[in-house]
Design a protein around this motif. Structure first.
Motif, PDB file in Angstrom:
ATOM      1  N   ALA A  19      29.273  28.066  36.534  1.00 42.67           N
ATOM      2  CA  ALA A  19      29.392  28.363  35.164  1.00 42.67           C
ATOM      3  C   ALA A  19      30.338  29.433  34.990  1.00 42.67           C
ATOM      4  O   ALA A  19      31.119  29.464  34.032  1.00 42.67           O
ATOM      5  N   SER A  20      30.234  30.579  35.771  1.00 45.20           N
ATOM      6  CA  SER A  20      30.955  31.573  35.712  1.00 45.20           C
ATOM      7  C   SER A  20      32.618  31.292  36.208  1.00 45.20           C
ATOM      8  O   SER A  20      33.456  31.719  35.274  1.00 45.20           O
ATOM      9  N   HIS A  21      32.724  30.558  37.088  1.00 42.67           N
ATOM     10  CA  HIS A  21      34.006  29.848  37.290  1.00 42.67           C
ATOM     11  C   HIS A  21      34.683  29.216  36.145  1.00 42.67           C
ATOM     12  O   HIS A  21      35.754  29.424  35.820  1.00 42.67           O
ATOM     13  N   ALA A  22      34.041  28.368  35.513  1.00 37.18           N
ATOM     14  CA  ALA A  22      34.442  27.613  34.536  1.00 37.18           C
ATOM     15  C   ALA A  22      34.748  28.426  33.202  1.00 37.18           C
ATOM     16  O   ALA A  22      35.838  28.160  32.672  1.00 37.18           O
ATOM     17  N   ALA A  23      33.898  29.407  32.961  1.00 38.17           N
ATOM     18  CA  ALA A  23      34.275  30.413  31.807  1.00 38.17           C
ATOM     19  C   ALA A  23      35.495  31.138  32.145  1.00 38.17           C
ATOM     20  O   ALA A  23      36.427  31.186  31.222  1.00 38.17           O
ATOM     21  N   LEU A  24      35.908  31.630  33.476  1.00 39.06           N
ATOM     22  CA  LEU A  24      36.873  32.204  33.615  1.00 39.06           C
ATOM     23  C   LEU A  24      38.123  31.585  33.621  1.00 39.06           C
ATOM     24  O   LEU A  24      39.061  31.907  32.981  1.00 39.06           O
ATOM     25  N   VAL A  25      37.961  30.273  34.074  1.00 40.56           N
ATOM     26  CA  VAL A  25      39.197  29.227  33.952  1.00 40.56           C
ATOM     27  C   VAL A  25      39.853  29.085  32.449  1.00 40.56           C
ATOM     28  O   VAL A  25      40.752  29.042  32.104  1.00 40.56           O
ATOM     29  N   ALA A  26      38.450  28.815  31.577  1.00 37.41           N
ATOM     30  CA  ALA A  26      38.477  28.862  30.198  1.00 37.41           C
ATOM     31  C   ALA A  26      39.615  30.001  29.495  1.00 37.41           C
ATOM     32  O   ALA A  26      40.351  29.785  28.718  1.00 37.41           O
ATOM     33  N   ARG A  27      38.910  30.998  30.016  1.00 38.97           N
ATOM     34  CA  ARG A  27      39.697  32.336  29.537  1.00 38.97           C
ATOM     35  C   ARG A  27      41.232  32.263  29.961  1.00 38.97           C
ATOM     36  O   ARG A  27      42.089  32.921  29.368  1.00 38.97           O
ATOM     37  N   LEU A  28      41.323  32.090  31.190  1.00 39.97           N
ATOM     38  CA  LEU A  28      42.910  32.034  31.823  1.00 39.97           C
ATOM     39  C   LEU A  28      43.586  31.124  30.915  1.00 39.97           C
ATOM     40  O   LEU A  28      44.933  31.359  30.539  1.00 39.97           O
ATOM     41  N   GLU A  29      42.951  29.887  30.734  1.00 36.03           N
ATOM     42  CA  GLU A  29      43.832  28.646  30.233  1.00 36.03           C
ATOM     43  C   GLU A  29      44.430  29.273  28.746  1.00 36.03           C
ATOM     44  O   GLU A  29      45.351  28.633  28.348  1.00 36.03           O
ATOM     45  N   ARG A  30      43.637  29.878  27.811  1.00 38.23           N
ATOM     46  CA  ARG A  30      44.211  30.282  26.701  1.00 38.23           C
ATOM     47  C   ARG A  30      45.007  31.389  26.544  1.00 38.23           C
ATOM     48  O   ARG A  30      45.598  31.690  25.297  1.00 38.23           O
ATOM     49  N   LEU A  31      45.304  32.122  27.807  1.00 40.37           N
ATOM     50  CA  LEU A  31      46.115  33.186  27.597  1.00 40.37           C
ATOM     51  C   LEU A  31      47.534  32.979  27.306  1.00 40.37           C
ATOM     52  O   LEU A  31      47.975  32.069  27.846  1.00 40.37           O
ATOM     53  N   PRO A  32      48.122  33.785  26.356  1.00 38.21           N
ATOM     54  CA  PRO A  32      49.509  33.705  26.163  1.00 38.21           C
ATOM     55  C   PRO A  32      50.456  34.518  27.307  1.00 38.21           C
ATOM     56  O   PRO A  32      49.843  35.124  28.280  1.00 38.21           O
ATOM     57  N   VAL A  33      51.602  34.287  27.274  1.00 39.94           N
ATOM     58  CA  VAL A  33      52.405  34.728  28.385  1.00 39.94           C
ATOM     59  C   VAL A  33      52.896  36.295  27.736  1.00 39.94           C
ATOM     60  O   VAL A  33      53.412  36.595  26.931  1.00 39.94           O
ATOM     61  N   THR A  34      52.349  37.160  28.736  1.00 36.36           N
ATOM     62  CA  THR A  34      52.259  38.581  28.033  1.00 36.36           C
ATOM     63  C   THR A  34      53.331  39.347  29.048  1.00 36.36           C
ATOM     64  O   THR A  34      53.795  38.773  29.985  1.00 36.36           O
ATOM     65  N   ARG A  35      53.664  40.711  28.574  1.00 39.40           N
ATOM     66  CA  ARG A  35      54.551  41.316  29.600  1.00 39.40           C
ATOM     67  C   ARG A  35      54.324  41.461  31.040  1.00 39.40           C
ATOM     68  O   ARG A  35      55.067  41.471  31.780  1.00 39.40           O
ATOM     69  N   ARG A  36      52.934  41.696  31.110  1.00 37.10           N
ATOM     70  CA  ARG A  36      52.471  42.053  32.312  1.00 37.10           C
ATOM     71  C   ARG A  36      52.833  40.641  33.281  1.00 37.10           C
ATOM     72  O   ARG A  36      53.197  40.506  34.608  1.00 37.10           O
ATOM     73  N   LEU A  37      52.490  39.332  32.686  1.00 39.57           N
ATOM     74  CA  LEU A  37      52.720  38.084  33.402  1.00 39.57           C
ATOM     75  C   LEU A  37      54.119  37.959  33.939  1.00 39.57           C
ATOM     76  O   LEU A  37      54.779  37.476  34.562  1.00 39.57           O
ATOM     77  N   MET A  38      54.940  38.378  32.652  1.00 36.87           N
ATOM     78  CA  MET A  38      56.677  38.081  32.934  1.00 36.87           C
ATOM     79  C   MET A  38      56.816  39.232  33.955  1.00 36.87           C
ATOM     80  O   MET A  38      57.918  39.031  34.907  1.00 36.87           O
ATOM     81  N   LEU A  39      56.261  40.498  34.184  1.00 33.20           N
ATOM     82  CA  LEU A  39      56.559  41.516  35.146  1.00 33.20           C
ATOM     83  C   LEU A  39      56.120  40.593  36.607  1.00 33.20           C
ATOM     84  O   LEU A  39      57.019  40.727  37.579  1.00 33.20           O
ATOM     85  N   ILE A  40      54.978  39.973  36.442  1.00 39.98           N
ATOM     86  CA  ILE A  40      54.515  39.440  37.937  1.00 39.98           C
ATOM     87  C   ILE A  40      55.813  38.346  38.359  1.00 39.98           C
ATOM     88  O   ILE A  40      55.899  38.220  39.424  1.00 39.98           O
TER      89      ILE A  40
END
Length: 461
Positions: A14-35
């Motif tokens: 359940a914890s894993h599923a909730a975390l995946v759901a939050r990741l899936e909805r994330l937009p492409v932020t400046r931090r992700l661009m930096l990565i």
């Protein structure tokens, strides 16, 4: 299994599923661009050094009096090392994490770039390139798994492939550097260029978080939560939309422990064998072409060094253009349809070269880059596709095992060209490559799985 352990596993899922759901909805932020930029900087110079030897080789042939067979072995040594690195570091990344593994590979890669400066013979260069290849072979598949694990299904193909375009760009940069530096400063200048950016990229690793999907797969939910919360805070701070997460139940295997043997069980057996064939076919052709063409132009067609290097750069440049087009379109077209069409289309210019006899450099410099560019759209995006075929617990090792066959194909390609040119002539190189591309197309059409727009956890239970 006790009632308590069953409850604990259900809570973990359940914890894993909730975390995946939050990741899936994330937009492409400046931090992700930096990565993407930080990982891409290392990948760029990995690619640069992979091909730098091809542009140094015309000069090394004269300096060290190398024959065709020796040239093939030197060009292949790095790829054999990459095979070892892909197997070793893919497994290590599953145990200790993505970031520690990336750091180890980068240090190994940079140190051997320095060693290549002091090579004194074909044998010494072959040894240094082999060890350097171990670092390169580990860095790229682990980096690919790492980037994939941050991005949701809808944006994954485009985001990842715009990172992966850095690899063919690095190949193209090797051609540019070879054209301008080798005639003026000699072959060592190519390896000097490869040192500084690789060393500078090492401290930049500290700016990057560990993969939250990997952390969750190891039961380290507090650390994973901290990474996702930071990404969510970035999105909110930048005023980007952050829709409500859609939680999807995960299979029991999502939190399970496994080893490499799972690659050959259940649904993963067919995927594993299929992706191995694709890696072998596309890289046998493309690395056979791109590493040998500068030497062929000089030795077979007796072109000046500058012209040989410039013609080799044309091939790399065509690959970059095709890669950008693929990155922008593959989420619309789909992986399976694109790969099938590309493999089969690439056989046309290769068969034309066979029919024409490849008797002039003009024929080769027009048709060979077309075949290379078409296949480059497959070779640079297979890291995306491989990572999509496996769950988090297998992603790095599955991608590593698959890309190990990339190294096998890459090492076979130059050796095969050397043998065929020496025994049969240039035209039969292209007919052999056409046959390999045809095999890749047929395997893709029959066995490939479409992954476009699907959540990683849904694709791979």
């Amino acid at each position: 299994m006790t009632t308590t352990s069953v409850a604990d596993e259900a809570t973990a899922r359940a914890s894993h599923a909730a975390l995946v759901a939050r990741l899936e909805r994330l937009p492409v932020t400046r931090r992700l661009m930096l990565i993407r930029v930080i990982v891409g900087s290392a990948t760029f110079f990995d690619a640069y050094t992979v091909l730098a030897i091809a542009f140094a080789m015309p000069q090394l042939v004269d300096a060290w009096h190398l024959g065709s067979a020796q040239v093939g072995l030197i060009l292949s040594a790095g790829y054999v090392g990459q095979l070892v690195g892909a197997l070793v570091f893919g497994a290590l990344a599953e145990k200790v994490g993505r970031l520690p593994t990336l750091l180890i590979t980068l240090v190994l890669f940079a140190s051997m770039d320095i060693a290549c400066l002091f090579a004194w013979s074909g044998t010494s260069m072959m040894v240094f390139r082999f060890v350097q290849g171990i670092g390169t072979g580990g860095e790229v598949p682990v980096a690919s798994a790492y980037i994939n694990e941050f991005i949701g299904a809808r944006k994954r193909g485009r985001f990842f492939l715009l990172y992966e375009v850095i690899f063919p760009a690095g190949l193209m940069f090797a051609g540019i550097a070879g054209y301008f530096l080798v005639p003026m400063f000699g072959w060592k200048a190519l390896f000097v260029v490869g040192i500084v950016p690789s060393v500078l990229a090492i401290p930049l690793r500290r700016l990057m978080p560990e993969s939250p999907r990997w952390l969750a797969s190891k039961g380290r939910f507090e650390e994973a939560e901290a990474v996702v919360a930071k990404l969510e805070k970035d999105a909110a701070g930048q005023g980007l939309p952050l829709p409500e997460p859609r939680v999807r139940p995960l299979a029991a295997t999502a939190t399970a422990r496994s080893g490499w043997r799972e690659l050959f069980t259940g649904v993963y057996r067919k995927r594993t064998l299929m992706i191995w064939v694709l890696w072998i076919c596309v890289y046998m052709v493309n690395n056979g072409l791109v590493t040998w063409l500068p030497t062929l132009y000089k030795q077979v067609f007796h072109l000046p060094l500058e012209t040989s290097l410039a013609y080799g750069w044309i091939t790399s440049g065509a690959g970059v253009v095709a890669s950008v087009i693929c990155a922008l379109l593959i989420d619309k077209v789909g992986r399976k349809r694109w790969y099938s069409a590309a493999f089969l289309a690439a056989t046309i210019p290769l068969l034309l070269l066979t029919a024409l006899g490849a008797t002039t450099a003009t024929q080769v410099v027009i048709l060979a880059p077309i075949a290379y560019a078409i296949l480059q759209t497959i070779s640079f995006s297979l890291y995306l596709y491989s990572a999509e075929l496996y769950p988090t617990r297998l992603r790095a090792i599955g991608t590593g095992f698959g890309s190990a066959w990339l190294r096998a194909g890459s090492s076979l390609g130059p050796v095969m060209v050397g043998w065929i040119v020496a025994d049969l002539g240039v035209r039969y190189v292209f007919s052999a490559f056409a046959a390999v591309a045809l095999i890749g197309g047929l395997v893709t059409t029959v066995f490939a799985v479409e992954t476009r727009g699907r959540v990683l956890e849904e694709l791979s239970p």
